[in-house]
Design a protein around this motif. Structure first.
Motif, PDB file in Angstrom:
ATOM      1  N   LEU A 155      14.990 -18.193  -7.936  1.00 14.70           N
ATOM      2  CA  LEU A 155      14.063 -18.826  -8.869  1.00 14.70           C
ATOM      3  C   LEU A 155      14.849 -19.710  -9.829  1.00 14.70           C
ATOM      4  O   LEU A 155      15.789 -19.251 -10.485  1.00 14.70           O
ATOM      5  CB  LEU A 155      13.283 -17.764  -9.656  1.00 14.70           C
ATOM      6  N   VAL A 156      14.467 -20.994  -9.896  1.00 10.65           N
ATOM      7  CA  VAL A 156      15.140 -21.949 -10.776  1.00 10.65           C
ATOM      8  C   VAL A 156      14.175 -22.357 -11.884  1.00 10.65           C
ATOM      9  O   VAL A 156      13.116 -22.935 -11.616  1.00 10.65           O
ATOM     10  CB  VAL A 156      15.602 -23.205 -10.006  1.00 10.65           C
ATOM     11  N   VAL A 157      14.528 -22.040 -13.110  1.00  7.64           N
ATOM     12  CA  VAL A 157      13.721 -22.421 -14.273  1.00  7.64           C
ATOM     13  C   VAL A 157      14.157 -23.813 -14.719  1.00  7.64           C
ATOM     14  O   VAL A 157      15.272 -24.010 -15.180  1.00  7.64           O
ATOM     15  CB  VAL A 157      13.906 -21.419 -15.429  1.00  7.64           C
ATOM     16  N   ALA A 158      13.266 -24.793 -14.549  1.00  2.00           N
ATOM     17  CA  ALA A 158      13.603 -26.187 -14.870  1.00  2.00           C
ATOM     18  C   ALA A 158      12.555 -26.822 -15.776  1.00  2.00           C
ATOM     19  O   ALA A 158      12.300 -28.019 -15.718  1.00  2.00           O
ATOM     20  CB  ALA A 158      13.747 -26.998 -13.583  1.00  2.00           C
ATOM     21  N   THR A 159      11.931 -25.999 -16.621  1.00  3.32           N
ATOM     22  CA  THR A 159      10.892 -26.501 -17.524  1.00  3.32           C
ATOM     23  C   THR A 159      11.472 -27.173 -18.757  1.00  3.32           C
ATOM     24  O   THR A 159      10.760 -27.878 -19.471  1.00  3.32           O
ATOM     25  CB  THR A 159       9.967 -25.356 -17.955  1.00  3.32           C
ATOM     26  N   GLY A 160      12.761 -26.933 -19.043  1.00  4.43           N
ATOM     27  CA  GLY A 160      13.436 -27.665 -20.103  1.00  4.43           C
ATOM     28  C   GLY A 160      13.248 -27.124 -21.499  1.00  4.43           C
ATOM     29  O   GLY A 160      12.387 -26.282 -21.772  1.00  4.43           O
ATOM     30  N   GLU A 161      14.065 -27.649 -22.402  1.00  2.59           N
ATOM     31  CA  GLU A 161      14.059 -27.222 -23.808  1.00  2.59           C
ATOM     32  C   GLU A 161      12.837 -27.742 -24.553  1.00  2.59           C
ATOM     33  O   GLU A 161      12.445 -27.183 -25.575  1.00  2.59           O
ATOM     34  CB  GLU A 161      15.318 -27.760 -24.505  1.00  2.59           C
ATOM     35  N   LYS A 343       9.667 -27.063 -28.161  1.00  3.94           N
ATOM     36  CA  LYS A 343      10.291 -25.776 -27.891  1.00  3.94           C
ATOM     37  C   LYS A 343      10.122 -25.414 -26.423  1.00  3.94           C
ATOM     38  O   LYS A 343       9.297 -25.996 -25.705  1.00  3.94           O
ATOM     39  CB  LYS A 343       9.671 -24.687 -28.774  1.00  3.94           C
ATOM     40  N   SER A 344      10.891 -24.462 -25.988  1.00 12.29           N
ATOM     41  CA  SER A 344      10.794 -23.955 -24.620  1.00 12.29           C
ATOM     42  C   SER A 344       9.534 -23.102 -24.469  1.00 12.29           C
ATOM     43  O   SER A 344       9.103 -22.428 -25.408  1.00 12.29           O
ATOM     44  CB  SER A 344      12.034 -23.114 -24.308  1.00 12.29           C
ATOM     45  N   ASN A 345       8.938 -23.123 -23.270  1.00  9.81           N
ATOM     46  CA  ASN A 345       7.787 -22.251 -23.009  1.00  9.81           C
ATOM     47  C   ASN A 345       8.146 -21.062 -22.118  1.00  9.81           C
ATOM     48  O   ASN A 345       7.273 -20.301 -21.691  1.00  9.81           O
ATOM     49  CB  ASN A 345       6.643 -23.043 -22.372  1.00  9.81           C
ATOM     50  N   VAL A 346       9.437 -20.893 -21.840  1.00  9.81           N
ATOM     51  CA  VAL A 346       9.882 -19.848 -20.909  1.00  9.81           C
ATOM     52  C   VAL A 346       9.424 -18.441 -21.310  1.00  9.81           C
ATOM     53  O   VAL A 346       8.986 -17.667 -20.454  1.00  9.81           O
ATOM     54  CB  VAL A 346      11.419 -19.903 -20.737  1.00  9.81           C
ATOM     55  N   PRO A 347       9.494 -18.062 -22.604  1.00 12.48           N
ATOM     56  CA  PRO A 347       9.088 -16.686 -22.946  1.00 12.48           C
ATOM     57  C   PRO A 347       7.637 -16.358 -22.605  1.00 12.48           C
ATOM     58  O   PRO A 347       7.290 -15.182 -22.471  1.00 12.48           O
ATOM     59  CB  PRO A 347       9.314 -16.640 -24.471  1.00 12.48           C
ATOM     60  N   GLU A 358      15.050 -14.932 -26.878  1.00 12.67           N
ATOM     61  CA  GLU A 358      13.670 -14.952 -27.360  1.00 12.67           C
ATOM     62  C   GLU A 358      13.137 -16.362 -27.571  1.00 12.67           C
ATOM     63  O   GLU A 358      11.937 -16.597 -27.491  1.00 12.67           O
ATOM     64  CB  GLU A 358      13.568 -14.154 -28.663  1.00 12.67           C
ATOM     65  N   GLU A 359      14.016 -17.318 -27.850  1.00 15.45           N
ATOM     66  CA  GLU A 359      13.571 -18.694 -28.062  1.00 15.45           C
ATOM     67  C   GLU A 359      13.434 -19.472 -26.755  1.00 15.45           C
ATOM     68  O   GLU A 359      13.098 -20.655 -26.766  1.00 15.45           O
ATOM     69  CB  GLU A 359      14.538 -19.415 -28.999  1.00 15.45           C
ATOM     70  N   GLY A 360      13.684 -18.796 -25.648  1.00 12.45           N
ATOM     71  CA  GLY A 360      13.519 -19.460 -24.357  1.00 12.45           C
ATOM     72  C   GLY A 360      14.678 -20.340 -23.969  1.00 12.45           C
ATOM     73  O   GLY A 360      14.536 -21.246 -23.144  1.00 12.45           O
ATOM     74  N   LEU A 361      15.861 -20.082 -24.528  1.00 10.43           N
ATOM     75  CA  LEU A 361      17.073 -20.818 -24.189  1.00 10.43           C
ATOM     76  C   LEU A 361      18.098 -19.849 -23.610  1.00 10.43           C
ATOM     77  O   LEU A 361      18.086 -18.659 -23.948  1.00 10.43           O
ATOM     78  CB  LEU A 361      17.642 -21.507 -25.429  1.00 10.43           C
ATOM     79  N   PRO A 362      18.977 -20.315 -22.736  1.00 15.33           N
ATOM     80  CA  PRO A 362      19.987 -19.410 -22.163  1.00 15.33           C
ATOM     81  C   PRO A 362      20.831 -18.741 -23.240  1.00 15.33           C
ATOM     82  O   PRO A 362      21.181 -19.369 -24.244  1.00 15.33           O
ATOM     83  CB  PRO A 362      20.834 -20.351 -21.297  1.00 15.33           C
ATOM     84  N   GLY A 380      18.727 -27.735 -17.167  1.00 13.87           N
ATOM     85  CA  GLY A 380      18.152 -28.568 -18.221  1.00 13.87           C
ATOM     86  C   GLY A 380      18.046 -27.912 -19.571  1.00 13.87           C
ATOM     87  O   GLY A 380      17.272 -28.360 -20.427  1.00 13.87           O
ATOM     88  N   PHE A 381      18.827 -26.867 -19.810  1.00 16.05           N
ATOM     89  CA  PHE A 381      18.817 -26.180 -21.105  1.00 16.05           C
ATOM     90  C   PHE A 381      20.186 -26.264 -21.781  1.00 16.05           C
ATOM     91  O   PHE A 381      20.591 -25.357 -22.492  1.00 16.05           O
ATOM     92  CB  PHE A 381      18.424 -24.715 -20.935  1.00 16.05           C
ATOM     93  N   THR A 382      20.901 -27.343 -21.552  1.00 20.00           N
ATOM     94  CA  THR A 382      22.284 -27.444 -22.023  1.00 20.00           C
ATOM     95  C   THR A 382      22.415 -28.023 -23.433  1.00 20.00           C
ATOM     96  O   THR A 382      23.490 -28.032 -23.995  1.00 20.00           O
ATOM     97  CB  THR A 382      23.100 -28.351 -21.088  1.00 20.00           C
ATOM     98  N   ARG A 383      21.298 -28.545 -23.982  1.00 19.72           N
ATOM     99  CA  ARG A 383      21.332 -29.279 -25.257  1.00 19.72           C
ATOM    100  C   ARG A 383      22.172 -30.549 -25.139  1.00 19.72           C
ATOM    101  O   ARG A 383      22.694 -31.051 -26.117  1.00 19.72           O
ATOM    102  CB  ARG A 383      21.873 -28.393 -26.390  1.00 19.72           C
ATOM    103  N   ARG A 384      22.279 -31.060 -23.939  1.00 20.74           N
ATOM    104  CA  ARG A 384      23.030 -32.283 -23.681  1.00 20.74           C
ATOM    105  C   ARG A 384      22.188 -33.312 -22.942  1.00 20.74           C
ATOM    106  O   ARG A 384      22.718 -34.215 -22.313  1.00 20.74           O
ATOM    107  CB  ARG A 384      24.309 -31.967 -22.888  1.00 20.74           C
ATOM    108  N   GLY A 385      20.878 -33.172 -23.020  1.00 18.23           N
ATOM    109  CA  GLY A 385      19.990 -34.155 -22.437  1.00 18.23           C
ATOM    110  C   GLY A 385      20.172 -34.317 -20.934  1.00 18.23           C
ATOM    111  O   GLY A 385      20.547 -33.383 -20.221  1.00 18.23           O
TER     112      GLY A 385
END
Length: 424
Positions: A155-161, A343-347, A358-362, A380-385
């Motif tokens: 499973l690859v989470v690619a919904t982004g920050e 914000k991330s919607n992962v949670p 908890e904030e939906g970031l790695p 896509g969660f690197t904070r580097r665009g």
């Protein structure tokens, strides 16, 4: 398996609900933005098939639906290319929103990527018995709700920050009688010509919205609650970001930060005189540590110096006709624009907390946040665009590709079967 379905009776007024399960041989990717598309393309290079699930009806929906008209890439195009495909040479250094969307469409066409649209993921959890992920989505057609579940090894989470707009809990927000709009719904300042507009947020979006409002003869007031780094988009004829990346190959980060600040002072002058106090930490160190991006100025600072964009302190509360500020000042406004970010919607859907906080970031910082346990990945969660997207996508594809070959997997059609049908 064969498809087994219990048909509902004709003329039934009840809403029926079906659950269809697909056994997927390759990875499931959640999100058809740049991150998901880059991952699918890199997987294709590894001869690994994949499925992309997208909640909207198009690719790069944030770019297509949630961005303002004047938006351009903040960085030169060569820093924003997805893996395996360059931007067209005819594109300018800083492509427009429309040009970037055309690049995304061409990218998907080149690698024959066909996302499954209108598949909003309700939940994703790991089934320890099957040793597979169960990714459940929902589609609603007329009076029929169809739950589609994808069972996969990876499973690859690619919904982004930046998946969901962030709306602040601001006192008086619901009582303000004027228009309130988040930048995700803002398109152009032409609708606010002649208005006094309060823009809450002083990042790149806030600055560009204020500039756009000025260009449409509105009167923007920008809230600057915290310190902010403002850098010229270019220095000495070169991209500021490109200069920084080049210097980092030879010099320590803090020395590069000092150079950027000195050059910015020469080019822009003192931003503190304009009410824009700089953070104590340098711009690159601050970005790497907190994810806070420096503002790359494209003309807003000149408007601030001329007084066409007015700087105001933090808002204490909104009122019926305007706002009260923390310094006791009160001002009337016609509209309020929330440039408060995303914000991330992962949670809300991923039932796993080992990889994501908890904030939906790695939980792990770049470059180690792309891989979790049990076949879970993030892109896509690197904070580097967009620059970080390519790094993640390549890592994920190479890792899954190695497992694919070791398992002796071969592409095949995804098996499906309807598990049950019941009245809703």
């Amino acid at each position: 398996m064969d498809c087994v379905c219990k048909q509902r009776g004709k003329g039934s007024q009840d809403q029926h609900q079906h659950l269809i399960s697909f056994w997927v041989s390759g990875p499931v990717i959640v999100g058809a933005g740049p991150s998901g598309l880059a991952t699918a393309a890199c997987l294709k290079q590894q001869s690994v098939p994949s499925i992309i699930l997208e909640k909207e009806d198009c690719m790069a929906s944030m770019w297509q639906y949630k961005t303002y008209g004047r938006l351009k890439l903040h960085l030169p195009k060569y820093f924003c290319e997805l893996p395996l495909m360059e931007f067209p040479q005819t594109f300018p250094t800083y492509p427009t929103k429309e040009q970037f969307i055309s690049y995304i469409n061409a990218y998907a066409e080149r690698f024959n990527i066909r996302p499954r649209f209108n598949r909003r993921v309700q939940s994703a959890c790991y089934d320890s018995g099957l040793k597979r992920w169960r990714v459940r989505t929902e589609m609603v057609r007329e009076r029929e709700s169809i739950l589609v579940e994808y069972i996969c090894r990876w499973l690859v989470v690619a919904t982004g920050e930046n998946a969901e707009p962030m709306v602040p809990d601001l006192p008086g927000l619901s009582s303000f009688k004027g228009r309130v709009v988040h930048t995700s719904d803002y398109k152009t300042g032409s609708e606010m010509e002649g208005q006094k507009v309060l823009v809450i947020g002083s990042g790149n979006s806030g600055m560009e919205v204020c500039l756009d409002l000025c260009n449409h003869d509105a009167k923007p007031f920008m809230v600057v609650r915290n310190s902010v780094h403002v850098l010229p988009r270019e220095m000495f004829g070169l991209s500021t970001f490109g200069v920084a990346m080049g210097l980092l190959k030879w010099l320590p980060l803090r020395m590069v930060d000092k150079f950027l600040l000195m050059a910015s002072h020469v080019i822009l002058g003192s931003t503190e005189k304009q009410g824009l106090k700089r953070p104590e930490m340098g711009p690159i160190e601050l970005k790497n540590t907190t994810g806070k991006t420096p503002v790359l100025d494209v003309g807003a600072l000149a408007k601030i110096k001329s007084g066409k964009i007015k700087i105001v302190p933090a808002v204490k509360s909104l009122t019926l006709n305007g706002a009260k500020f923390v310094n006791g000042q009160e001002e009337a406004f016609d509209s309020v624009i929330l440039a408060t970010g995303y914000k991330s919607n992962v949670p809300s859907w991923l039932k796993e907390r080992e990889l994501f906080g908890e904030e939906g970031l790695p939980r792990k910082s770049f470059p180690n946040g792309w891989k979790g346990e049990k076949g879970l990945y993030s892109v896509g969660f690197t904070r580097r665009g967009l620059l970080g997207v390519g790094s993640d996508a390549r890592n994920v594809a190479q890792d899954i590709g190695a497992q694919w070959r070791n398992l002796g997997e071969r592409p095949h059609h995804h098996k499906h079967f309807i598990l049950y049908t019941k009245p809703g």
